[in-house]
Design a protein around this motif. Structure first.
Motif, PDB file in Angstrom:
ATOM      1  N   SER A  59       0.825  -1.200   0.000  1.00  0.00           N
ATOM      2  CA  SER A  59       0.000   0.000   0.000  1.00  0.00           C
ATOM      3  C   SER A  59       0.863   1.256   0.000  1.00  0.00           C
ATOM      4  N   PHE A  60       1.937   1.212   0.765  1.00  0.00           N
ATOM      5  CA  PHE A  60       2.851   2.358   0.833  1.00  0.00           C
ATOM      6  C   PHE A  60       3.567   2.580  -0.505  1.00  0.00           C
ATOM      7  N   LEU A  61       3.973   1.491  -1.152  1.00  0.00           N
ATOM      8  CA  LEU A  61       4.680   1.611  -2.426  1.00  0.00           C
ATOM      9  C   LEU A  61       3.843   2.333  -3.471  1.00  0.00           C
ATOM     10  N   GLN A  62       2.528   2.244  -3.349  1.00  0.00           N
ATOM     11  CA  GLN A  62       1.628   2.840  -4.335  1.00  0.00           C
ATOM     12  C   GLN A  62       1.199   4.256  -3.947  1.00  0.00           C
ATOM     13  N   ARG A  63       1.880   4.816  -2.944  1.00  0.00           N
ATOM     14  CA  ARG A  63       1.460   6.100  -2.380  1.00  0.00           C
ATOM     15  C   ARG A  63       2.351   7.254  -2.868  1.00  0.00           C
ATOM     16  N   GLY A  64       2.206   7.634  -4.113  1.00  0.00           N
ATOM     17  CA  GLY A  64       2.835   8.841  -4.621  1.00  0.00           C
ATOM     18  C   GLY A  64       4.351   8.857  -4.538  1.00  0.00           C
ATOM     19  N   THR A  65       4.897  10.041  -4.247  1.00  0.00           N
ATOM     20  CA  THR A  65       6.340  10.266  -4.284  1.00  0.00           C
ATOM     21  C   THR A  65       7.081   9.454  -3.237  1.00  0.00           C
ATOM     22  N   VAL A  66       6.566   9.426  -2.015  1.00  0.00           N
ATOM     23  CA  VAL A  66       7.264   8.690  -0.953  1.00  0.00           C
ATOM     24  C   VAL A  66       7.278   7.196  -1.265  1.00  0.00           C
ATOM     25  N   GLY A  67       6.182   6.691  -1.835  1.00  0.00           N
ATOM     26  CA  GLY A  67       6.143   5.293  -2.233  1.00  0.00           C
ATOM     27  C   GLY A  67       7.103   5.005  -3.366  1.00  0.00           C
ATOM     28  N   ALA A  68       7.213   5.934  -4.303  1.00  0.00           N
ATOM     29  CA  ALA A  68       8.132   5.764  -5.434  1.00  0.00           C
ATOM     30  C   ALA A  68       9.574   5.681  -4.963  1.00  0.00           C
ATOM     31  N   ARG A  69       9.918   6.472  -3.945  1.00  0.00           N
ATOM     32  CA  ARG A  69      11.282   6.421  -3.404  1.00  0.00           C
ATOM     33  C   ARG A  69      11.565   5.059  -2.773  1.00  0.00           C
ATOM     34  N   GLU A  70      10.622   4.542  -2.031  1.00  0.00           N
ATOM     35  CA  GLU A  70      10.807   3.239  -1.409  1.00  0.00           C
ATOM     36  C   GLU A  70      10.829   2.137  -2.457  1.00  0.00           C
ATOM     37  N   PHE A  71      10.044   2.313  -3.525  1.00  0.00           N
ATOM     38  CA  PHE A  71      10.053   1.327  -4.610  1.00  0.00           C
ATOM     39  C   PHE A  71      11.448   1.243  -5.227  1.00  0.00           C
ATOM     40  N   LYS A  72      12.113   2.367  -5.390  1.00  0.00           N
ATOM     41  CA  LYS A  72      13.485   2.368  -5.894  1.00  0.00           C
ATOM     42  C   LYS A  72      14.405   1.593  -4.949  1.00  0.00           C
ATOM     43  N   GLU A  73      14.196   1.765  -3.648  1.00  0.00           N
ATOM     44  CA  GLU A  73      14.999   1.021  -2.673  1.00  0.00           C
ATOM     45  C   GLU A  73      14.768  -0.486  -2.833  1.00  0.00           C
ATOM     46  N   LEU A  74      13.522  -0.863  -3.017  1.00  0.00           N
ATOM     47  CA  LEU A  74      13.203  -2.273  -3.191  1.00  0.00           C
ATOM     48  C   LEU A  74      13.841  -2.826  -4.463  1.00  0.00           C
ATOM     49  N   ILE A  75      13.796  -2.074  -5.548  1.00  0.00           N
ATOM     50  CA  ILE A  75      14.408  -2.512  -6.805  1.00  0.00           C
ATOM     51  C   ILE A  75      15.901  -2.736  -6.618  1.00  0.00           C
ATOM     52  N   ASP A  76      16.544  -1.846  -5.861  1.00  0.00           N
ATOM     53  CA  ASP A  76      17.978  -2.018  -5.600  1.00  0.00           C
ATOM     54  C   ASP A  76      18.249  -3.314  -4.840  1.00  0.00           C
ATOM     55  N   VAL A  77      17.354  -3.646  -3.921  1.00  0.00           N
ATOM     56  CA  VAL A  77      17.510  -4.881  -3.147  1.00  0.00           C
ATOM     57  C   VAL A  77      17.305  -6.107  -4.031  1.00  0.00           C
ATOM     58  N   LEU A  78      16.375  -6.025  -4.965  1.00  0.00           N
ATOM     59  CA  LEU A  78      16.014  -7.178  -5.786  1.00  0.00           C
ATOM     60  C   LEU A  78      16.899  -7.362  -7.011  1.00  0.00           C
ATOM     61  N   SER A  79      17.570  -6.306  -7.450  1.00  0.00           N
ATOM     62  CA  SER A  79      18.324  -6.366  -8.700  1.00  0.00           C
ATOM     63  C   SER A  79      19.486  -7.349  -8.624  1.00  0.00           C
ATOM     64  N   VAL A  80      19.666  -8.091  -9.705  1.00  0.00           N
ATOM     65  CA  VAL A  80      20.794  -9.004  -9.849  1.00  0.00           C
ATOM     66  C   VAL A  80      21.902  -8.253 -10.583  1.00  0.00           C
ATOM     67  N   ARG A  81      23.068  -8.132  -9.947  1.00  0.00           N
ATOM     68  CA  ARG A  81      24.146  -7.331 -10.523  1.00  0.00           C
ATOM     69  C   ARG A  81      25.368  -8.194 -10.828  1.00  0.00           C
ATOM     70  N   GLU A  82      25.129  -9.283 -11.526  1.00  0.00           N
ATOM     71  CA  GLU A  82      26.234 -10.162 -11.921  1.00  0.00           C
ATOM     72  C   GLU A  82      26.749  -9.717 -13.291  1.00  0.00           C
ATOM     73  N   THR A  83      27.971  -9.241 -13.334  1.00  0.00           N
ATOM     74  CA  THR A  83      28.530  -8.736 -14.589  1.00  0.00           C
ATOM     75  C   THR A  83      30.045  -8.748 -14.495  1.00  0.00           C
ATOM     76  N   SER A  84      30.693  -8.505 -15.627  1.00  0.00           N
ATOM     77  CA  SER A  84      32.159  -8.437 -15.649  1.00  0.00           C
ATOM     78  C   SER A  84      32.590  -7.750 -16.930  1.00  0.00           C
ATOM     79  N   PHE A  85      33.829  -7.297 -16.956  1.00  0.00           N
ATOM     80  CA  PHE A  85      34.373  -6.698 -18.167  1.00  0.00           C
ATOM     81  C   PHE A  85      34.536  -7.761 -19.255  1.00  0.00           C
ATOM     82  N   PHE A  86      34.162  -7.410 -20.463  1.00  0.00           N
ATOM     83  CA  PHE A  86      34.305  -8.271 -21.632  1.00  0.00           C
ATOM     84  C   PHE A  86      33.713  -9.670 -21.403  1.00  0.00           C
TER      85      PHE A  86
END
Length: 304
Positions: A59-86
Motif C-alpha cells: 500500500s505504501f509503495l503505491q502512495r505517490g512520491t514517498v512510495g516511489a522512493r521506497e520502490f526504488k529502494e526495493l528494486i535495488d535490493v532485488l536487482s541481480v548485478r552479476e557482470t564483468s568486463f568483456f
C-alpha cells in the motif's frame, strides 16, 4: 509454499500481490521457483523500512512520491548485478573485427560520423566500459566521430557505481591485461576508468518497459536481462529495441537467450560462427522521441 514454513498463508497471498505489482511495473517475473528468493529479500526490506507486513508495505509503495522512493529502494535490493568486463569475449571480438568496422565504413561513406551504442541493463557499468574500450581501440584519441554509449539500468545503486567508474583489482581481472594501463588509473587499491572512456559513456536511469528516450542506436547489448521476463514482456522490450535501432541495427543477447517464436523484428546473422541479431529491414528506421515526453526518463549523467 512447501519450500519453507516461514511463509504462512497470509504472507504468501500478499507476496503474490506484491509479485504481480513488481512484474507490472518492471517486467521482472517471479514464478514459484523464485518466489522464495523474493520472500527472503522482501522480508529483509520490510524490517529495514519498518513495516509490519507485506500488505501495509505494498500500500505504501503505491502512495505517490514517498512510495516511489521506497520502490526504488526495493528494486535495488532485488536487482541481480552479476557482470564483468568483456563478458562473453567472442561477442566483443565480433564487434571489434566485423560489426563496428562495417558500421564505421558505411557511415563514413555516407558522411554521417555518429555512432550510438546502448548497454541496456548495464548493471555496475563493466559492459558499457567494455563497449567504450572496443570503440576506442578502433577510433583512437583524436577521432572526429561523435560517439555515445548509453548505459542504462533500473537500479540507482548500480548506476551510481557506473558513474563512479571505480573497480577493484578482482573486478578488472577480466579486462585484457595489455589494455589495463591504457584504460585505468590506479587509486589506492582500486582502479578508475580513464577519462578517454568515461567521456564516451552517458549514464541514465531507464525502465525497459518504457519507450526508449533516444533513437538511431547502431548496436544494443541486452544480455541476461530478459531471462527474468515473461514472453509478452520480452516481446514488448524487443519492440522498443527495434524502434530505437537504425535500420541496420544489431542486438546482442546472452548466450542462452533467443527470440525464436517471440519476435521477428530481428533476424540472426553469422559472424565467423557467432550468431548476432540484426534488425529486419522491413522494421524501418529508429523513432525519434522527445526526452521530456517519455515515461520513465530520469536524466543523464555525462561522464565527461
Amino acid at each position: 509454499m512447501n519450500q519453507s514454513t516461514e511463509l504462512n498463508a497470509d504472507f504468501d497471498a500478499e507476496l503474490l500481490r506484491l509479485r504481480d505489482y513488481l512484474e507490472q511495473q518492471t517486467g521482472m517475473s517471479y514464478e514459484r521457483g523464485r518466489l522464495f528468493q523474493l520472500a527472503g529479500r522482501v522480508n529483509r526490506q520490510l524490517k529495514v523500512a519498518g513495516f509490519a507486513g507485506v500488505r501495509e508495505y505494498l500500500s505504501f509503495l503505491q502512495r505517490g512520491t514517498v512510495g516511489a522512493r521506497e520502490f526504488k529502494e526495493l528494486i535495488d535490493v532485488l536487482s541481480v548485478r552479476e557482470t564483468s568486463f568483456f563478458r562473453n569475449q567472442p561477442q566483443f571480438d565480433a564487434l571489434h573485427d566485423f560489426i563496428l568496422p562495417a558500421i564505421l565504413s558505411n557511415k563514413e561513406f555516407a558522411r554521417v560520423k555518429t555512432v550510438r551504442l546502448w548497454s541496456a541493463g548495464c548493471s555496475t557499468g563493466q559492459e558499457a566500459y567494455s563497449l567504450a574500450a572496443t570503440v576506442h581501440q578502433l577510433l583512437g584519441d583524436n577521432s572526429d566521430w561523435d560517439v555515445k554509449i548509453y548505459a542504462t539500468d533500473i537500479s540507482g545503486i548500480a548506476l551510481d557505481r557506473t558513474t563512479e567508474g571505480l573497480y577493484s583489482e578482482v573486478e578488472i581481472k577480466t579486462f585484457p591485461r595489455r589494455l589495463r594501463d591504457i584504460y585505468f588509473h590506479q587509486e589506492g587499491k582500486n582502479f578508475r576508468i580513464a577519462r578517454k572512456l568515461r567521456k564516451l559513456v552517458v549514464v541514465g536511469e531507464h525502465n525497459l518497459l518504457h519507450q526508449p528516450f533516444f533513437s538511431q542506436v547502431d548496436i544494443t547489448f541486452c544480455r541476461n536481462v530478459m531471462i527474468y521476463f515473461t514472453v509478452p514482456t520480452i516481446r514488448r522490450v524487443v519492440d522498443n529495441f527495434a524502434d530505437t535501432s537504425t535500420k541496420n541495427g544489431y542486438l546482442f543477447l546472452g548466450h542462452s537467450e533467443s527470440l525464436f517464436g517471440i519476435s521477428d523484428r530481428f533476424r540472426l546473422v553469422d559472424f565467423a560462427g557467432l550468431l548476432v541479431y540484426k534488425k529486419n529491414s522491413e522494421s524501418g528506421n529508429g523513432r525519434v522521441n522527445s526526452l521530456t515526453d517519455v515515461p520513465g526518463f530520469v536524466g543523464f549523467d555525462n561522464l565527461d
